[in-house]
Enzyme design. Structure first.
Site, PDB file in Angstrom:
ATOM      1  CG  ASN A   1     -18.887  25.059 -23.213  1.00 40.33           C
ATOM      2  OD1 ASN A   1     -19.960  25.449 -23.669  1.00 40.33           O
ATOM      3  ND2 ASN A   1     -17.985  24.426 -23.927  1.00 40.33           N
TER       4      ASN A   1
ATOM      5  CE  LYS B   1     -21.806  25.882 -26.263  1.00 40.41           C
ATOM      6  NZ  LYS B   1     -21.775  24.443 -26.467  1.00 40.41           N
TER       7      LYS B   1
ATOM      8  CG  ASN C   1      -3.556  -4.838  12.874  1.00 37.54           C
ATOM      9  OD1 ASN C   1      -2.995  -4.686  11.789  1.00 37.54           O
ATOM     10  ND2 ASN C   1      -3.928  -6.015  13.327  1.00 37.54           N
TER      11      ASN C   1
ATOM     12  CD  GLN D   1      -2.780  -2.522   2.146  1.00 37.49           C
ATOM     13  OE1 GLN D   1      -2.133  -2.850   3.112  1.00 37.49           O
ATOM     14  NE2 GLN D   1      -2.518  -2.941   0.931  1.00 37.49           N
TER      15      GLN D   1
ATOM     16  CD  GLU E   1     -21.041  21.977 -18.282  1.00 39.93           C
ATOM     17  OE1 GLU E   1     -20.515  20.994 -18.839  1.00 39.93           O
ATOM     18  OE2 GLU E   1     -21.397  22.981 -18.911  1.00 39.93           O
TER      19      GLU E   1
ATOM     20  CB  THR F   1     -42.142  24.855  -7.040  1.00 38.51           C
ATOM     21  OG1 THR F   1     -43.258  25.359  -7.748  1.00 38.51           O
ATOM     22  CG2 THR F   1     -41.990  25.643  -5.738  1.00 38.51           C
ATOM     23  CG  HIS F   2     -43.055  21.449  -9.801  1.00 39.35           C
ATOM     24  ND1 HIS F   2     -43.126  20.121  -9.434  1.00 39.35           N
ATOM     25  CD2 HIS F   2     -43.813  22.126  -8.907  1.00 39.35           C
ATOM     26  CE1 HIS F   2     -43.918  20.004  -8.374  1.00 39.35           C
ATOM     27  NE2 HIS F   2     -44.343  21.218  -8.030  1.00 39.35           N
TER      28      HIS F   2
ATOM     29  CB  SER G   1      -0.928   0.006   1.214  1.00 39.37           C
ATOM     30  OG  SER G   1      -0.178  -0.166   2.400  1.00 39.37           O
TER      31      SER G   1
ATOM     32  CE1 TYR H   1      -6.136  -3.443   9.135  1.00 38.62           C
ATOM     33  CE2 TYR H   1      -5.180  -5.611   8.762  1.00 38.62           C
ATOM     34  CZ  TYR H   1      -5.383  -4.310   8.351  1.00 38.62           C
ATOM     35  OH  TYR H   1      -4.858  -3.878   7.166  1.00 38.62           O
TER      36      TYR H   1
ATOM     37  CE  LYS I   1      -4.305   2.819   5.168  1.00 36.14           C
ATOM     38  NZ  LYS I   1      -5.217   1.666   5.120  1.00 36.14           N
TER      39      LYS I   1
ATOM     40  CB  SER J   1     -16.611  24.689 -28.102  1.00 42.22           C
ATOM     41  OG  SER J   1     -16.592  23.860 -29.225  1.00 42.22           O
TER      42      SER J   1
HETATM   43  N1  ARG Z   1      -1.163  -1.362   5.348  1.00 42.44           N
HETATM   44  C1  ARG Z   1      -2.055  -1.885   6.309  1.00 42.44           C
HETATM   45  C2  ARG Z   1      -3.411  -1.170   6.220  1.00 42.44           C
HETATM   46  O1  ARG Z   1      -3.481  -0.212   5.596  1.00 42.44           O
HETATM   47  C3  ARG Z   1      -1.498  -1.692   7.680  1.00 42.44           C
HETATM   48  C4  ARG Z   1      -1.939  -2.690   8.694  1.00 42.44           C
HETATM   49  C5  ARG Z   1      -1.507  -4.031   8.311  1.00 42.44           C
HETATM   50  N2  ARG Z   1      -1.649  -4.979   9.343  1.00 42.44           N
HETATM   51  C6  ARG Z   1      -1.547  -6.286   9.100  1.00 42.44           C
HETATM   52  N3  ARG Z   1      -1.640  -7.049  10.110  1.00 42.44           N
HETATM   53  N4  ARG Z   1      -1.419  -6.759   7.900  1.00 42.44           N
HETATM   54  O2  ARG Z   1      -4.400  -1.590   6.775  1.00 42.44           O
END
Ligand code: ARG
Length: 463
Positions: free
Chosen positions: A290, A288, A115, A327, A295, A160-161, A28, A322, A330, A282
């Protein structure tokens, strides 16, 4: 892009090396390196606490603090060598720390796990992004208040509408946007209360056998308190879902503002001018102009709601505690924060430069019998039941439609054929100015009421 490196931190248990593709697939670091500063902040607090409870010597603590300082600089200057083999931001930083300071670096992970570390980092990260989102929200609110003040007397049709309904002031319409943003801020503020609770100390899932001082780390990191349950702390991402839900509502509101700007800027409505700096041309049609910014923001609202659904699905059905699924939290979160900050910023930059085409707004409000309700209310004030008044006005409107005239253009004699209660004073209320001025209760569209609302809003915003 991180490079492949040797010396993985957690591999002694394995007889076989990780499959080369699995290594890339499960890493990650390419995206979670964005939380590097929060990771370092968390580690600094953890090291100070470990020293206080006697797990680290003061020398080790100082080595860790200085090593993490060096790493922070390396990252800031783009000199840090991110490695896929170290999988994520946490292991990359720890491996580099050990490279820099030796054995003390290896002691940092005592009494914690990735974790609780990752859950802490995300919370620190979101806390900071919410501050950034809030400042853009405030900028936009200030811009709306300034424009509303300028346009407090400007009359436009209320819809309205998407059909002309009753006249309103443009200032009043803008203040509706302002109110939406107030609630958006409240939602963020509320979700912050639950974000600002510290998971650190939950370790992998069951807590740790070291006599850790979680009150100390919570205080160092500015959390309101340590979390109550270790299993819950490392596993749930409900706070992230709440943030994305609040973000989806902000984007939904921006999409509505955007849609109105797009409609108003069209040749058919021609209510506002969006300055050239916020539009594009455009490549094929030279005439144009825009309204790209609204948008695009309207379009971007979809991706944030998509992230909300992703996170809900990510969490659904996960057993405690966990799981690696998490992961995946994110990228949707980072993109939600970026999209919100950029969209709010573009809006806040654009709103001060919008120009109202007052004559067109006024003309549009005169069409569509916008004061029909005012005529009904006038008859009620003269003693007629509302339903009967509704009937009388219906007849007057039909005459207006047939003769292509607004109610204010029909003569008194003609109006009197529908009701003898109608007298010369009727023309005061049939005028758009009279109609808006009459709505002077709290929350009404009368220019003076709008001006009062703006004063109150300014005080609230600056407090
Ligand atoms: N990169 C992991 C995450 O974003 C970190 C935690 C990983 N823990 C594990 N026991 N594999 O969740």
């Amino acid at each position: 892009m991180a490079t492949v490196n040797t010396d993985k931190l957690s591999s002694a248990r394995f007889a076989q090396a990780t499959d080369a593709f699995v290594e890339i697939f499960t890493a990650s670091v390419d995206f979670d390196q964005r939380m590097a500063m929060q990771d370092i902040e968390g580690s600094l607090a953890h090291a100070k606490m470990l020293c206080k409870i006697g797990i680290l010597t003061e020398t080790e603590r100082e080595e860790i603090i200085s090593g993490l300082g060096t790493i922070a600089k390396e990252i800031e200057q783009g000199e840090f060598n991110w490695s896929i083999q170290q999988e994520d931001v946490h292991m990359n930083i720890e491996a580099r720390l050990t490279e820099l300071i030796g054995i003390a670096g290896k002691k940092l992970h005592t009494g914690r796990s990735r974790n609780d570390q990752v859950a802490t980092d995300i919370r620190l990260y979101l806390r900071q992004e919410i501050d950034n989102i809030n400042s853009q929200l405030s900028r936009l609110q200030h811009a709306i208040l300034d424009l509303a003040e300028k346009e407090a007397d400007t009359i436009m049709p209320g819809f309205t509408h998407l059909q002309v309904a009753q006249p309103v002031t443009f200032g009043h319409h803008l203040m509706a946007w302002f109110e939406m943003l107030c609630r958006d801020k409240e939602r963020l503020h509320d979700c912050c209360k639950r974000i600002n609770i510290m998971p650190l100390g939950a370790a992998a899932l069951a807590g740790t056998s070291y006599p850790i001082d979680r009150l100390m780390t919570a205080e160092l990191l500015g959390f309101s308190r340590p979390s109550n349950n270790s299993l819950d702390s490392v596993s749930d991402r409900d706070f992230a879902i709440e943030f994305t839900a609040a973000g989806s509502l902000i984007m939904m509101h921006l999409s509505r503002f955007s849609e109105e700007l797009v409609i108003w800027a069209s040749a058919q409505f021609d209510f506002i001018d969006i300055p050239d700096a916020f539009c594009t041309g455009s490549s094929i049609m030279p005439q144009k102009k825009n309204p790209d910014v609204p948008e695009l923001i309207r379009g971007k609202s979809g991706r944030v709601t998509g992230h909300l659904v992703s996170l809900l699905m990510l969490m659904k059905g996960q057993p405690l505690a966990y799981n690696k699924d998490n992961q995946e939290d994110k990228e949707p979160l980072f993109d939600t924060a970026d999209t919100l900050i950029n969209s709010l910023r573009a809006f806040a930059d654009m709103v001060p430069h919008l120009t109202a085409k007052k004559d067109n707004m006024y003309k549009a409000a005169k069409q569509g019998f916008a004061t029909a309700t005012d005529l009904a209310d006038y008859l009620v004030r003269k003693g007629m039941a509302f339903r009967d008044a509704h009937e009388v006005v219906g007849l007057a409107v039909r005459l207006g439609v047939d003769s292509k005239r607004d109610l204010s253009e029909i003569s008194l004699e003609e109006l009197q054929q529908f009701s003898t209660e109608i007298t010369a004073d009727v023309f005061d209320i049939l005028k758009l100015e009279g109609s808006v001025a009459a709505r002077k209760h709290i929350g009404g569209t009368a220019p003076d009421t709008v001006r009062k609302a703006i004063v109150a809003a300014r005080i609230a915003l600056n407090s």
